[in-house]
Design a protein around this motif. Sequence first.
Motif, PDB file in Angstrom:
ATOM      1  N   THR A 135      56.343  24.098  43.433  1.00  0.00           N
ATOM      2  CA  THR A 135      55.843  25.438  43.754  1.00  0.00           C
ATOM      3  C   THR A 135      56.928  26.271  44.428  1.00  0.00           C
ATOM      4  O   THR A 135      57.615  25.787  45.335  1.00  0.00           O
ATOM      5  CB  THR A 135      54.616  25.345  44.692  1.00  0.00           C
ATOM      6  OG1 THR A 135      53.610  24.537  44.077  1.00  0.00           O
ATOM      7  CG2 THR A 135      54.050  26.717  44.991  1.00  0.00           C
ATOM      8  N   PHE A 136      57.073  27.522  43.976  1.00  0.00           N
ATOM      9  CA  PHE A 136      57.981  28.473  44.614  1.00  0.00           C
ATOM     10  C   PHE A 136      57.154  29.655  45.114  1.00  0.00           C
ATOM     11  O   PHE A 136      56.493  30.330  44.314  1.00  0.00           O
ATOM     12  CB  PHE A 136      59.048  28.948  43.631  1.00  0.00           C
ATOM     13  CG  PHE A 136      60.086  27.902  43.324  1.00  0.00           C
ATOM     14  CD1 PHE A 136      61.308  27.918  43.972  1.00  0.00           C
ATOM     15  CD2 PHE A 136      59.827  26.894  42.415  1.00  0.00           C
ATOM     16  CE1 PHE A 136      62.267  26.947  43.702  1.00  0.00           C
ATOM     17  CE2 PHE A 136      60.771  25.926  42.136  1.00  0.00           C
ATOM     18  CZ  PHE A 136      61.993  25.937  42.789  1.00  0.00           C
ATOM     19  N   ALA A 137      57.192  29.878  46.421  1.00  0.00           N
ATOM     20  CA  ALA A 137      56.326  30.883  47.030  1.00  0.00           C
ATOM     21  C   ALA A 137      57.096  32.122  47.457  1.00  0.00           C
ATOM     22  O   ALA A 137      58.124  32.024  48.135  1.00  0.00           O
ATOM     23  CB  ALA A 137      55.600  30.290  48.237  1.00  0.00           C
ATOM     24  N   ASP A 138      56.607  33.263  47.032  1.00  0.00           N
ATOM     25  CA  ASP A 138      57.001  34.568  47.560  1.00  0.00           C
ATOM     26  C   ASP A 138      55.775  35.443  47.379  1.00  0.00           C
ATOM     27  O   ASP A 138      55.643  36.173  46.394  1.00  0.00           O
ATOM     28  CB  ASP A 138      58.210  35.131  46.823  1.00  0.00           C
ATOM     29  CG  ASP A 138      58.697  36.440  47.450  1.00  0.00           C
ATOM     30  OD1 ASP A 138      57.991  36.978  48.337  1.00  0.00           O
ATOM     31  OD2 ASP A 138      59.784  36.926  47.065  1.00  0.00           O
ATOM     32  N   VAL A 139      54.859  35.360  48.330  1.00  0.00           N
ATOM     33  CA  VAL A 139      53.525  35.921  48.134  1.00  0.00           C
ATOM     34  C   VAL A 139      53.093  36.759  49.337  1.00  0.00           C
ATOM     35  O   VAL A 139      53.138  36.287  50.477  1.00  0.00           O
ATOM     36  CB  VAL A 139      52.498  34.792  47.859  1.00  0.00           C
ATOM     37  CG1 VAL A 139      52.473  33.762  48.972  1.00  0.00           C
ATOM     38  CG2 VAL A 139      51.121  35.347  47.587  1.00  0.00           C
ATOM     39  N   PRO A 140      52.673  38.001  49.094  1.00  0.00           N
ATOM     40  CA  PRO A 140      52.186  38.828  50.203  1.00  0.00           C
ATOM     41  C   PRO A 140      50.749  38.513  50.606  1.00  0.00           C
ATOM     42  O   PRO A 140      50.244  39.072  51.577  1.00  0.00           O
ATOM     43  CB  PRO A 140      52.292  40.250  49.639  1.00  0.00           C
ATOM     44  CG  PRO A 140      52.151  40.075  48.167  1.00  0.00           C
ATOM     45  CD  PRO A 140      52.774  38.755  47.831  1.00  0.00           C
ATOM     46  N   GLY A 141      50.081  37.646  49.863  1.00  0.00           N
ATOM     47  CA  GLY A 141      48.705  37.279  50.183  1.00  0.00           C
ATOM     48  C   GLY A 141      47.788  37.513  48.996  1.00  0.00           C
ATOM     49  O   GLY A 141      48.235  37.724  47.863  1.00  0.00           O
ATOM     50  N   TYR A 142      46.493  37.446  49.262  1.00  0.00           N
ATOM     51  CA  TYR A 142      45.498  37.763  48.239  1.00  0.00           C
ATOM     52  C   TYR A 142      45.338  39.280  48.151  1.00  0.00           C
ATOM     53  O   TYR A 142      45.415  39.987  49.157  1.00  0.00           O
ATOM     54  CB  TYR A 142      44.149  37.137  48.596  1.00  0.00           C
ATOM     55  CG  TYR A 142      44.027  35.680  48.222  1.00  0.00           C
ATOM     56  CD1 TYR A 142      43.709  35.286  46.928  1.00  0.00           C
ATOM     57  CD2 TYR A 142      44.213  34.689  49.181  1.00  0.00           C
ATOM     58  CE1 TYR A 142      43.582  33.961  46.578  1.00  0.00           C
ATOM     59  CE2 TYR A 142      44.093  33.338  48.855  1.00  0.00           C
ATOM     60  CZ  TYR A 142      43.784  32.984  47.551  1.00  0.00           C
ATOM     61  OH  TYR A 142      43.667  31.665  47.211  1.00  0.00           O
ATOM     62  N   LEU A 143      45.083  39.766  46.948  1.00  0.00           N
ATOM     63  CA  LEU A 143      44.928  41.199  46.720  1.00  0.00           C
ATOM     64  C   LEU A 143      43.623  41.694  47.336  1.00  0.00           C
ATOM     65  O   LEU A 143      42.559  41.128  47.113  1.00  0.00           O
ATOM     66  CB  LEU A 143      44.933  41.494  45.219  1.00  0.00           C
ATOM     67  CG  LEU A 143      44.817  42.959  44.804  1.00  0.00           C
ATOM     68  CD1 LEU A 143      45.998  43.766  45.330  1.00  0.00           C
ATOM     69  CD2 LEU A 143      44.738  43.074  43.289  1.00  0.00           C
ATOM     70  N   SER A 144      43.729  42.753  48.114  1.00  0.00           N
ATOM     71  CA  SER A 144      42.540  43.356  48.714  1.00  0.00           C
ATOM     72  C   SER A 144      42.086  44.552  47.884  1.00  0.00           C
ATOM     73  O   SER A 144      42.809  45.031  47.014  1.00  0.00           O
ATOM     74  CB  SER A 144      42.846  43.804  50.147  1.00  0.00           C
ATOM     75  OG  SER A 144      43.902  44.755  50.139  1.00  0.00           O
ATOM     76  N   GLY A 145      40.879  45.010  48.132  1.00  0.00           N
ATOM     77  CA  GLY A 145      40.355  46.162  47.425  1.00  0.00           C
ATOM     78  C   GLY A 145      38.921  45.955  46.997  1.00  0.00           C
ATOM     79  O   GLY A 145      38.451  44.813  46.854  1.00  0.00           O
TER      80      GLY A 145
END
Length: 524
Positions: free
Chosen positions: A367-377
């Motif tokens: 796994t390679f992670a570069d994630v701002p999080g779960y999408l909100s909205g």
Amino acid sequence: MSTEVTASGPGETVTRTPGGTAERVAGLEHRRERAVAPGGPRRRGEFSARERIERLLDKDSFTETGLFVRARPAGHDARRPYGDGVVTGYGTVDGRPVCVFAQDSTVFGGSMGEAFGEKTVALMELALKTGCPVIGLNDSGGARIQEGVASLALYAELVRRNVKASGVIPQISVVLGPCAGGAAYSPAITDFTVMVDGASHMFVTGPDVIETVTGERTTAEELGGARTSNTVNGNAHFLAADEEDALDTVRDLLSYLPANNLERPPEYAPGHAPPGTGLDEVVPDRLGEAYDMRDILRAVVDDGELLVVQELFAPNIICALARVEGRSVGVVANQPLRSAGVLDIDASEKAARFVRFCDAFGIPLLTFADVPGYLSGVRQEQAGIIRRGAKLLYAYAEATVPKVTVVVRKAYGGGYAVMGSKHLGADVNLAWPTARIAVMGAEGAVGVLHRRELAASDDPEALRARLLSAYESTHGTPYLAAERGYVDAVIAPRETREQVCRALRALRGKRAPMPERRHGNIPL
């Protein structure tokens, strides 16, 4: 052909079928010729069912089963072709055994009748008993209407075998024409589906019926064409340019997979190690600037080769099969080029299914992670981001294969937890110096934590800059996580391949027993 007549009583004779070997062999050859003859005209440019099998398998390796099975009589219909519209059998791909069936659109439009279904089910059972992959070449109009409930029953029987085989042997579906009605559900349960651009269609209800019932006008391509299935609804995993490309994709895919869940994937000589020195410059200095995660992945895996799964669906996450030191790995990585690599509903479900497949067949996860999080909205919340995003959490936590994670840049909030974190059971967690592991980014955190302070300041911008710098120096690094053991090592980017190879070598003998249970209850 002569017949032998023998008297057996006054006014009575008995006619016997000729018993000579030569005559019987000639009769066999005649039946074989009838059995392999096309049932009707083919679509322009398409291969026959047997030609498709020949192009898929190694030369002269195919052995057909059920050649003389015949369609059940339906009413006064005397047409009972041999084979009943499906060719079944076994052979090899690159010397490895496989079972294969190919639906024949020239016989009753490739529709499934009772005998057709029984042949396919028998092949599935053979694949399970012998522990080899099963490949379905689909080209069917659906259930055979004139055989009624018997046709429907066999669809259910086939799906039951798909479920029985799930996680036991790899199942691959190739859609080479229509795949309509009940025929569409079996490919949906298999592990991978390949479709041909401009030729394949997969839907439950056709455009004509939809227009009759709802008044909506659409086309087969818009409804379930190969591009729609690869980009919009995610029903397919690979988009092929033509039939040859589709069959090449299957062969390539099989090279990464074990024959069954009790065997290891095939091993090859270690591939070329791509130069990793350029990795030190891949991540931009500016946090909001995008880069292509594939540049990193290709510098880590053998020969820089990736077989990307569902490349056109939810492109904000990458799922791919690759090799490291000649051994198969499943790669999951956020893609900063697309929506900053955020996790939304589609990305979560795509990655969850891929993770579970790799775990079922003993393929280590990288796994390679570069994630701002779960999408909100509002749309994501209303569509079920909590329930559907939880599938990826469940998949990683459930997986017992070796799991190695590299945090490249952002790892914020729930995105940090789900992308192969130590807390979900990852075995080796590495981070680049550019990693930022925190609840949220510095801008958001400072705005929440120091809102009143900033509002009361005579120079809020200068204060904000100082607070941002302080937050970045502590929470905007991988070292706080490393101090707590959540990250095993902070490494220079150019060291990534070497460290990944070492970790995967160390984990080859991993054992991770789970509590005895029937199965878990994933949030479907």
